[in-house]
Design an enzyme around this catalytic site. Structure first.
Site, PDB file in Angstrom:
ATOM      1  N   THR A  13      -4.107   7.914  -2.878  1.00  0.00           N
ATOM      2  CA  THR A  13      -4.046   7.777  -4.195  1.00  0.00           C
ATOM      3  C   THR A  13      -4.212   8.771  -5.576  1.00  0.00           C
ATOM      4  O   THR A  13      -3.915   9.387  -6.158  1.00  0.00           O
ATOM      5  CB  THR A  13      -3.254   6.377  -4.869  1.00  0.00           C
ATOM      6  OG1 THR A  13      -2.543   5.946  -4.268  1.00  0.00           O
ATOM      7  CG2 THR A  13      -2.337   6.382  -6.076  1.00  0.00           C
ATOM      8  N   THR A  96      -6.599   3.466  -0.736  1.00  0.00           N
ATOM      9  CA  THR A  96      -6.130   2.603  -0.811  1.00  0.00           C
ATOM     10  C   THR A  96      -6.019   1.573   0.758  1.00  0.00           C
ATOM     11  O   THR A  96      -6.982   0.504   0.990  1.00  0.00           O
ATOM     12  CB  THR A  96      -5.847   1.413  -1.974  1.00  0.00           C
ATOM     13  OG1 THR A  96      -4.316   1.925  -1.485  1.00  0.00           O
ATOM     14  CG2 THR A  96      -6.113   1.672  -3.332  1.00  0.00           C
ATOM     15  N   ASP A  97      -5.193   2.126   1.607  1.00  0.00           N
ATOM     16  CA  ASP A  97      -4.530   1.791   2.099  1.00  0.00           C
ATOM     17  C   ASP A  97      -6.022   1.253   3.466  1.00  0.00           C
ATOM     18  O   ASP A  97      -5.369   0.036   3.856  1.00  0.00           O
ATOM     19  CB  ASP A  97      -3.514   2.035   2.955  1.00  0.00           C
ATOM     20  CG  ASP A  97      -2.427   1.745   1.769  1.00  0.00           C
ATOM     21  OD1 ASP A  97      -2.487   1.301   0.648  1.00  0.00           O
ATOM     22  OD2 ASP A  97      -0.738   3.708   1.724  1.00  0.00           O
TER      23      ASP A  97
HETATM   24  N1  ASP Z   1      -1.745   5.917   0.968  1.00  0.00           N
HETATM   25  C1  ASP Z   1      -2.305   5.683  -0.216  1.00  0.00           C
HETATM   26  C2  ASP Z   1      -3.583   5.878   0.717  1.00  0.00           C
HETATM   27  O1  ASP Z   1      -4.089   4.970   1.639  1.00  0.00           O
HETATM   28  C3  ASP Z   1      -2.595   4.495  -1.459  1.00  0.00           C
HETATM   29  C4  ASP Z   1      -3.431   4.551  -2.316  1.00  0.00           C
HETATM   30  O2  ASP Z   1      -4.348   5.474  -2.444  1.00  0.00           O
HETATM   31  O3  ASP Z   1      -3.615   3.768  -3.237  1.00  0.00           O
HETATM   32  O4  ASP Z   1      -3.972   7.114   0.988  1.00  0.00           O
END
Ligand code: ASP
Length: 329
Positions: A13, A96-97
Site C-alpha cells: 500500500t 502490511t498484510d
Molecule cells: N494488501 C496490502 C499489502 O499488504 C496492504 C498494505 O500494504 O497495507 O501489500
C-alpha cells in the site's frame, strides 16, 4: 568512504495508487517505484544525517500475494547490501498484510554477523495517492532508526512505533497504527525524528542463518499448511491434506493454531497422529491473541506435538525452515 542507507522496494500500500485521492480502500497496491517514494519523504536527508541513499526495486506486489521466491530475492539482496562496509543499514518498504512473516523470515535466515546492522521494514496503511498518506512519515522514521546508534537486527517501524520481528503482528485492517507487539510491547518510539528506545536493542538470535539460502533457491520449499482447531472441528481437513492433488507438492508440515494453551480438538488430534505417522511434522501454537503456549519448547515431550511460542504464520516459517535445514546436505 561515505556511509549509505539502502532502500529496497517490495510494493504494498505504501506504493499503492487509487483513482481518487480520497479513496483509502479501493486502490491498487505496488504501483509506485521505491525511488519515487523516496522523493515524497520530507526531511529524509535530515533523518539520514547526510548519508547517501541507494534504492532498488526487489519486487512490486500486493503482499497478500507474496511468494516464497519474493522472500528469497529480498533475503539475497539484503544480505548482499549488508555485507558492504559502506552500508549502514537497509530499509525495506513492504505491504502490511504479510510484513510480520517477512520480518520473521529475514530474522531467521540472515547470518547473525550481518544482523549486527539494522534491517528496518516499513509500510503504510494509506496509499501513496491518499490525501493523507502515512508512508512518507514511516519512511523517515525508518531512516531515523536505521541510522540510530547501535541499531541492529530485523526491525519494523509503523506509526511512530518500533517493533521487533519476533513479536510484531498486524492487528487492525484499517487503522494507521495497525501493528502491535502484544505483551512484549514496542521496542521504542520515533518522535520528531528521534528514537526513544525503551530497553535497548533486541538480541540477535545466534542460530539465525542456519538455512542455506542458495540451497533454498535450488529446491522446492517444503509445503507447510496452517489449520485452526475450533469447536465442532473434525479430522477431514487433515485427511484431505494427506492426499496431494496432481501438481501439488505433498504436505511436509502442519501448524495447528490450537485453542487456549495450544490444545487440539480430539478428532483433529487423531487425524494429526496419522499424519505424523506418515512423516508429516506437526507443530502447535495458541490461537489466543496474547501469550504463547506455556511449556512451549522446540522439543516435544513424548507423544506430544511440538509447541512453538510464535503466532501461527511465524510458526509456519519456522517449521518450513526447520524442515529445509534437516533435508539440506
Ligand atoms: N494488501 C496490502 C499489502 O499488504 C496492504 C498494505 O500494504 O497495507 O501489500
Amino acid at each position: 568512504m561515505s556511509e549509505k542507507v539502502v532502500f529496497l522496494g517490495m510494493g504494498g500500500t505504501i506504493a499503492g495508487k487509487a483513482a481518487q485521492a480520497g479513496d483509502n480502500v479501493g486502490y491498487t497496491a505496488g504501483q509506485v517505484a521505491v525511488s519515487a517514494l523516496l522523493d515524497s519523504v520530507p526531511g529524509l536527508q535530515l533523518a539520514l544525517g547526510g548519508r547517501a541513499v541507494l534504492s532498488e526495486q526487489v519486487c512490486q506486489i500486493d503482499s497478500k500475494d507474496l511468494q516464497h521466491a519474493d522472500w528469497l530475492a529480498l533475503a539475497q539482496r539484503v544480505r548482499q547490501h549488508l555485507a558492504l562496509p559502506e552500508v549502514r543499514g537497509v530499509v525495506v518498504t513492504h505491504g502490511t498484510d504479510t510484513l510480520e512473516e517477512t520480518a520473521y523470515f529475514l530474522s531467521r535466515v540472515l547470518p547473525p554477523v550481518l544482523q549486527q546492522k539494522p534491517v528496518v521494514i516499513t509500510c503504510a496503511m494509506r496509499p501513496a495517492s491518499s490525501l493523507t498518506p502515512d508512508g512518507p512519515a514511516n519512511m523517515a522514521d525508518a531512516a531515523t532508526v536505521a541510522t540510530s546508534e547501535g541499531a541492529r537486527g530485523v526491525l519494523v517501524v509503523c506509526a511512530g512505533k518500533l517493533h521487533a520481528a519476533a513479536h510484531v503482528q498486524k492487528v487492525h485492517p484499517y487503522r494507521v497504527d495497525a501493528f502491535d507487539s502484544g505483551e512484549a510491547g514496542p521496542l521504542g518510539m520515533v518522535e520528531e525524528g528521534r528514537l526513544r528506545l525503551f530497553n535497548g536493542w533486541p538480541a540477535v538470535n545466534s542460530e539465525a542463518g542456519l538455512v542455506n539460502l542458495e540451497r533454498l533457491s535450488q529446491s522446492d520449499w517444503p509445503r507447510v499448511e496452517i489449520l485452526v482447531s475450533h469447536g465442532g472441528a473434525g479430522g477431514a481437513l487433515v485427511r484431505s491434506l494427506l492426499i496431494a492433488a496432481p501438481g501439488d507438492a505433498p504436505v511436509r508440515g502442519i501448524v495447528v493454531a490450537g485453542t487456549g494453551n495450544g490444545t487440539i480438538h480430539k478428532d483433529v488430534e487423531a487425524a494429526l497422529r496419522i499424519a505424523r505417522a506418515q512423516g508429516v511434522r506437526v507443530a502447535r501454537v495458541s490461537r489466543c491473541a496474547y501469550g504463547q503456549v506455556v511449556g512451549a519448547s522446540t522439543q516435544a515431550r513424548s507423544g506430544e506435538f511440538q509447541a512453538f511460542g510464535l503466532s501461527a504464520v511465524k510458526a509456519r516459517v519456522e517449521l518450513m525452515l526447520a524442515i529445509a535445514a534437516d533435508t539440506q546436505p
